[in-house]
Scaffold this active site. Structure first.
Site, PDB file in Angstrom:
ATOM      1  N   LYS A  44      12.797  -7.177  -2.752  1.00 45.15           N
ATOM      2  CA  LYS A  44      11.710  -6.629  -3.510  1.00 45.15           C
ATOM      3  C   LYS A  44      10.997  -5.619  -2.678  1.00 45.15           C
ATOM      4  CE  LYS A  44       8.837 -10.187  -1.776  1.00 45.15           C
ATOM      5  NZ  LYS A  44       7.998 -11.347  -1.875  1.00 45.15           N
ATOM      6  N   TYR A 276     -13.521  11.775  12.557  1.00 48.11           N
ATOM      7  CA  TYR A 276     -14.823  11.304  11.749  1.00 48.11           C
ATOM      8  C   TYR A 276     -15.309   9.995  12.587  1.00 48.11           C
ATOM      9  CZ  TYR A 276     -12.774  13.693   7.677  1.00 48.11           C
ATOM     10  OH  TYR A 276     -12.273  14.586   6.922  1.00 48.11           O
TER      11      TYR A 276
END
Length: 389
Positions: A44, A276
């Site tokens: 899956k 940042y």
């Protein structure tokens, strides 16, 4: 089965290399460990980020008896790619096309009498029998019938079997705490599952395949293996019980390597803030390497300033905040140049970082690391460990 590789244009900035030979070896290891129980390889979520169709093909070649998927769409994609072996899916919603599942010879799972009614309705409309499995909730409190609702679901299934509308091919459940082998919930769930099987027996039904174990249960609770085990994470070489046994100790090899090339290096002065927020500040004049992957590619922001990488063969740590498209690494005096290899995680055999190490650094689980990585990484399937396969 076949599936095209990720489209290529220009230089390879970053790639996910999936070692299908390692996957085959893992599947054989799991099959040998869990025998005589049969093995389902769970593919899956695009094969846990590894590529569902190539992984499924390799798993079949290695002897996987079953494939497991969450959704019917995933099961039908396997069939469209040429898979013909047993496939189980288990996560339906109202209105699922169960006729398509019957046409494709896919086993579906019922959690409730309402879901069973839809499956039976499709069988009546199409003519023929649906391949059905029942799931009982033994303590995960997720999918599956509760103990209170289980007798009604079993009784309704008996009626459908007697009417030749369904073939019952399995009865199953799922552990909640098998990654903690000593957790009392494991024994409680085993007892609850045994009680659920007694209800099936008392109804005069053959349960088909009985299965309870996920990867962790399959490797730590041999008494709970029953007729079939469902191995997802372990098939991809990652330990489902990392606090107790490593992949290496379990005889498993991580299948995916996430790597990139350095885009740029630059010298920065002592006291320079990187990325940042300037959450990382250099202590001295140093070299900084720019790596062209970021959270837009599934690299967790939580790896900022804590996650390991290997630059030019040397272990380093992400330096500063992970950005959308890139991250930085302080490489000190190491002679790093644009084009040099950066390994985010891989098999770890050469001292490089692993997905488990990223998971620990980010406060998550290895499942999330491998299933979320992607974005602009190119995925490439290779045969890299043939001598060990």
């Amino acid at each position: 089965m076949s599936e095209p590789e990720s489209p290529a244009s220009g230089p390879v900035r970053a790639e996910l290399v999936v070692d299908l030979d390692a996957l085959r070896r893992n599947v054989r290891t799991l099959a040998d460990t869990c025998a005589p129980a049969a093995l389902m390889v769970v593919v899956k979520a695009d094969g846990y980020g590894h590529g569902m169709v190539p992984v499924a093909r390799a798993a079949r070649e290695a002897g996987a008896d079953w494939l497991g998927v969450a959704t019917l769409d995933e099961a039908l994609a396997l069939r469209a790619a040429g898979d013909t072996g047993p496939v189980l899916c288990w996560l339906g919603v109202p209105g699922e096309d169960y006729a398509a599942a019957m046409e494709a010879d896919v086993d579906v799972t019922a959690y409730s009498t309402a879901e069973l009614d839809e499956i039976v309705g499709a069988a009546r409309a199409r003519g023929g029998r649906a391949r059905l499995q029942l799931k009982v909730d033994t303590g995960l409190s997720r999918g599956g019938a509760t103990a209170a609702d289980w007798p009604d679901l079993v009784a309704a299934t008996r009626d459908a079997v007697e009417a030749d509308e369904v073939e019952l091919t399995g009865v199953w459940s799922h552990f909640a705490c098998a990654d903690d082998p000593d957790h009392p919930a494991n024994e409680a769930q085993e007892q609850a599952y045994a009680a659920a099987l007694r209800v099936v027996d008392e109804a005069g039904l053959d349960p088909g395949l009985r299965h309870l174990c996920n990867s962790a249960g399959a490797l730590t609770r041999p008494q709970a293996r029953y007729d079939l085990v469902r191995c997802g994470l372990a098939s991809y070489g990652l330990s489902p019980v990392p606090e107790h046994r490593t992949s290496e100790e379990l005889g498993l090899v991580p299948v995916m390597t996430a790597r990139a090339q350095v885009a740029l290096t630059k010298q920065v002065h002592a006291g320079a803030g990187l990325s940042y927020g300037h959450t990382y500040v250099t202590e001295r004049e140093t070299t900084v390497a720019l790596v062209p992957v970021g959270y837009g590619d599934g690299v967790p922001v939580h790896g900022s300033s804590v996650a390991p990488v290997q630059v030019g063969g040397v272990r380093r740590t992400v330096s500063g905040r992970v950005c959308m498209d890139q991250l930085l690494v302080d490489v000190g005096d190491q002679p790093v140049a644009a084009g040099d290899e950066v390994v985010l995680f891989g098999a770890g055999a050469d001292g490089g970082p692993t997905a488990q190490e990223w998971a620990e650094a980010c406060g998550t689980i290895s499942y999330e690391i491998v299933t979320r990585i992607g974005g602009r990484f190119r995925r490439r399937h290779e045969h890299l460990t043939q001598e060990d396969a």
